[in-house]
Design a protein around this motif. Sequence first.
Motif, PDB file in Angstrom:
ATOM      1  N   ALA A  59      13.707  -2.439  -2.091  1.00 25.05           N
ATOM      2  CA  ALA A  59      13.059  -2.869  -0.857  1.00 25.05           C
ATOM      3  C   ALA A  59      12.489  -1.669  -0.116  1.00 25.05           C
ATOM      4  N   GLY A  60      11.258  -1.820   0.348  1.00 26.48           N
ATOM      5  CA  GLY A  60      10.606  -0.775   1.119  1.00 26.48           C
ATOM      6  C   GLY A  60       9.750   0.179   0.312  1.00 26.48           C
ATOM      7  N   MET A  61       9.873   0.169  -1.017  1.00 23.07           N
ATOM      8  CA  MET A  61       9.029   1.050  -1.834  1.00 23.07           C
ATOM      9  C   MET A  61       7.570   0.678  -1.598  1.00 23.07           C
ATOM     10  N   ARG A  62       6.741   1.697  -1.399  1.00 26.94           N
ATOM     11  CA  ARG A  62       5.301   1.476  -1.258  1.00 26.94           C
ATOM     12  C   ARG A  62       4.663   1.738  -2.611  1.00 26.94           C
ATOM     13  N   THR A  63       3.903   0.759  -3.090  1.00 29.38           N
ATOM     14  CA  THR A  63       3.363   0.827  -4.440  1.00 29.38           C
ATOM     15  C   THR A  63       1.854   0.601  -4.439  1.00 29.38           C
TER      16      THR A  63
ATOM     17  N   GLY B 255      -0.450  -8.718 -20.079  1.00 29.73           N
ATOM     18  CA  GLY B 255      -1.359  -7.877 -19.318  1.00 29.73           C
ATOM     19  C   GLY B 255      -1.041  -6.407 -19.404  1.00 29.73           C
ATOM     20  N   ALA B 256      -1.779  -5.627 -18.602  1.00 31.81           N
ATOM     21  CA  ALA B 256      -1.602  -4.173 -18.579  1.00 31.81           C
ATOM     22  C   ALA B 256      -1.944  -3.662 -17.189  1.00 31.81           C
ATOM     23  N   ALA B 257      -1.135  -2.724 -16.702  1.00 31.42           N
ATOM     24  CA  ALA B 257      -1.345  -2.163 -15.373  1.00 31.42           C
ATOM     25  C   ALA B 257      -0.670  -0.805 -15.271  1.00 31.42           C
ATOM     26  N   THR B 258      -1.064  -0.072 -14.241  1.00 31.49           N
ATOM     27  CA  THR B 258      -0.399   1.167 -13.873  1.00 31.49           C
ATOM     28  C   THR B 258       0.205   0.946 -12.499  1.00 31.49           C
ATOM     29  N   LEU B 259       1.497   1.212 -12.369  1.00 31.79           N
ATOM     30  CA  LEU B 259       2.197   1.066 -11.103  1.00 31.79           C
ATOM     31  C   LEU B 259       2.524   2.460 -10.584  1.00 31.79           C
ATOM     32  N   SER B 260       1.975   2.796  -9.407  1.00 34.29           N
ATOM     33  CA  SER B 260       2.201   4.108  -8.796  1.00 34.29           C
ATOM     34  C   SER B 260       3.040   3.943  -7.539  1.00 34.29           C
ATOM     35  N   PHE B 261       3.733   5.023  -7.179  1.00 33.57           N
ATOM     36  CA  PHE B 261       4.633   5.020  -6.032  1.00 33.57           C
ATOM     37  C   PHE B 261       4.193   6.078  -5.029  1.00 33.57           C
ATOM     38  N   ASP B 262       4.599   5.907  -3.758  1.00 32.98           N
ATOM     39  CA  ASP B 262       4.210   6.867  -2.723  1.00 32.98           C
ATOM     40  C   ASP B 262       5.137   8.079  -2.648  1.00 32.98           C
ATOM     41  N   VAL B 263       6.114   8.141  -3.531  1.00 31.95           N
ATOM     42  CA  VAL B 263       7.005   9.297  -3.562  1.00 31.95           C
ATOM     43  C   VAL B 263       6.669  10.147  -4.791  1.00 31.95           C
ATOM     44  N   PRO B 264       6.406  11.447  -4.566  1.00 29.15           N
ATOM     45  CA  PRO B 264       5.942  12.301  -5.662  1.00 29.15           C
ATOM     46  C   PRO B 264       6.910  12.427  -6.831  1.00 29.15           C
ATOM     47  N   GLU B 265       8.211  12.266  -6.584  1.00 32.18           N
ATOM     48  CA  GLU B 265       9.165  12.431  -7.694  1.00 32.18           C
ATOM     49  C   GLU B 265       9.166  11.255  -8.677  1.00 32.18           C
TER      50      GLU B 265
ATOM     51  N   LEU C  72      -2.037  -9.272 -15.111  1.00 33.77           N
ATOM     52  CA  LEU C  72      -0.617  -9.000 -15.324  1.00 33.77           C
ATOM     53  C   LEU C  72       0.205 -10.201 -14.877  1.00 33.77           C
ATOM     54  N   ARG C  73       1.134 -10.624 -15.711  1.00 31.16           N
ATOM     55  CA  ARG C  73       2.056 -11.696 -15.355  1.00 31.16           C
ATOM     56  C   ARG C  73       3.466 -11.193 -15.597  1.00 31.16           C
ATOM     57  N   LYS C  74       4.340 -11.438 -14.610  1.00 32.92           N
ATOM     58  CA  LYS C  74       5.727 -10.991 -14.726  1.00 32.92           C
ATOM     59  C   LYS C  74       6.663 -12.094 -14.271  1.00 32.92           C
ATOM     60  N   VAL C  75       7.881 -12.041 -14.777  1.00 42.02           N
ATOM     61  CA  VAL C  75       8.985 -12.852 -14.276  1.00 42.02           C
ATOM     62  C   VAL C  75       9.860 -11.904 -13.482  1.00 42.02           C
ATOM     63  N   TYR C  76      10.196 -12.311 -12.253  1.00 44.78           N
ATOM     64  CA  TYR C  76      10.996 -11.437 -11.404  1.00 44.78           C
ATOM     65  C   TYR C  76      12.289 -12.114 -10.969  1.00 44.78           C
ATOM     66  N   LEU C  77      13.268 -11.266 -10.716  1.00 43.40           N
ATOM     67  CA  LEU C  77      14.561 -11.677 -10.143  1.00 43.40           C
ATOM     68  C   LEU C  77      14.719 -10.861  -8.877  1.00 43.40           C
ATOM     69  N   ALA C  78      14.637 -11.527  -7.730  1.00 43.48           N
ATOM     70  CA  ALA C  78      14.706 -10.837  -6.433  1.00 43.48           C
ATOM     71  C   ALA C  78      16.114 -10.909  -5.869  1.00 43.48           C
ATOM     72  N   GLY C  79      16.402  -9.943  -5.023  1.00 43.42           N
ATOM     73  CA  GLY C  79      17.698  -9.993  -4.356  1.00 43.42           C
ATOM     74  C   GLY C  79      18.415  -8.769  -4.493  1.00 43.42           C
TER      75      GLY C  79
ATOM     76  N   ASP D 153       1.153  -2.545  -1.982  1.00 44.35           N
ATOM     77  CA  ASP D 153       2.190  -3.493  -1.601  1.00 44.35           C
ATOM     78  C   ASP D 153       3.400  -2.720  -1.082  1.00 44.35           C
ATOM     79  N   VAL D 154       4.242  -3.420  -0.355  1.00 42.99           N
ATOM     80  CA  VAL D 154       5.564  -2.920   0.036  1.00 42.99           C
ATOM     81  C   VAL D 154       6.554  -3.858  -0.626  1.00 42.99           C
ATOM     82  N   GLU D 155       7.413  -3.306  -1.454  1.00 43.33           N
ATOM     83  CA  GLU D 155       8.238  -4.116  -2.353  1.00 43.33           C
ATOM     84  C   GLU D 155       9.523  -4.638  -1.720  1.00 43.33           C
ATOM     85  N   ALA D 156      10.050  -5.668  -2.357  1.00 37.82           N
ATOM     86  CA  ALA D 156      11.382  -6.199  -2.088  1.00 37.82           C
ATOM     87  C   ALA D 156      12.297  -5.713  -3.214  1.00 37.82           C
ATOM     88  N   ASP D 157      13.603  -5.888  -3.058  1.00 38.61           N
ATOM     89  CA  ASP D 157      14.522  -5.599  -4.163  1.00 38.61           C
ATOM     90  C   ASP D 157      14.227  -6.593  -5.283  1.00 38.61           C
ATOM     91  N   GLU D 158      13.929  -6.085  -6.452  1.00 40.16           N
ATOM     92  CA  GLU D 158      13.686  -6.974  -7.591  1.00 40.16           C
ATOM     93  C   GLU D 158      13.773  -6.224  -8.904  1.00 40.16           C
TER      94      GLU D 158
END
Length: 109
Positions: free
Chosen positions: A90-94, A64-74, A102-109, A52-57
């Motif tokens: 916004a713009g993070m590639r995940t 649930g359970a998951a592993t979230l990885s990012f395209d930046v090595p740091e 997995l179920r989440k509540v999000y606040l975007a913006g 995915d490509v993320e929004a600000d949130e």
Amino acid sequence: MRPGIVTDAAALSLPLEPVAAAQVREGSPATGYVELTDEIGVWEHTPGTSTDVEADEVFVVLSGAATLSFDVPELPPIELRPGSVVRLEAGMRTVWTVHETLRKVYLAG
């Protein structure tokens, strides 16, 4: 969602659709969401791996359970479980590797 009204985000029925084939890395994941307001919503991802490509949130994992990885090595992968609170920009590639729906509540913006 009106002020003073309770929404049970854990029990809310979410319409699920298969993740677009171009985003699937493993399995047959599906996602769905319900917007409670313009900025607040509930999102779900079934087992499998997708990109995915993320929004600000900011989000809080409900179940649930998951592993979230990012395209930046740091940024090391994050293990998500109920109670995890995460901020995305916004713009993070995940890559979402979901072990248990997995179920989440999000606040975007």
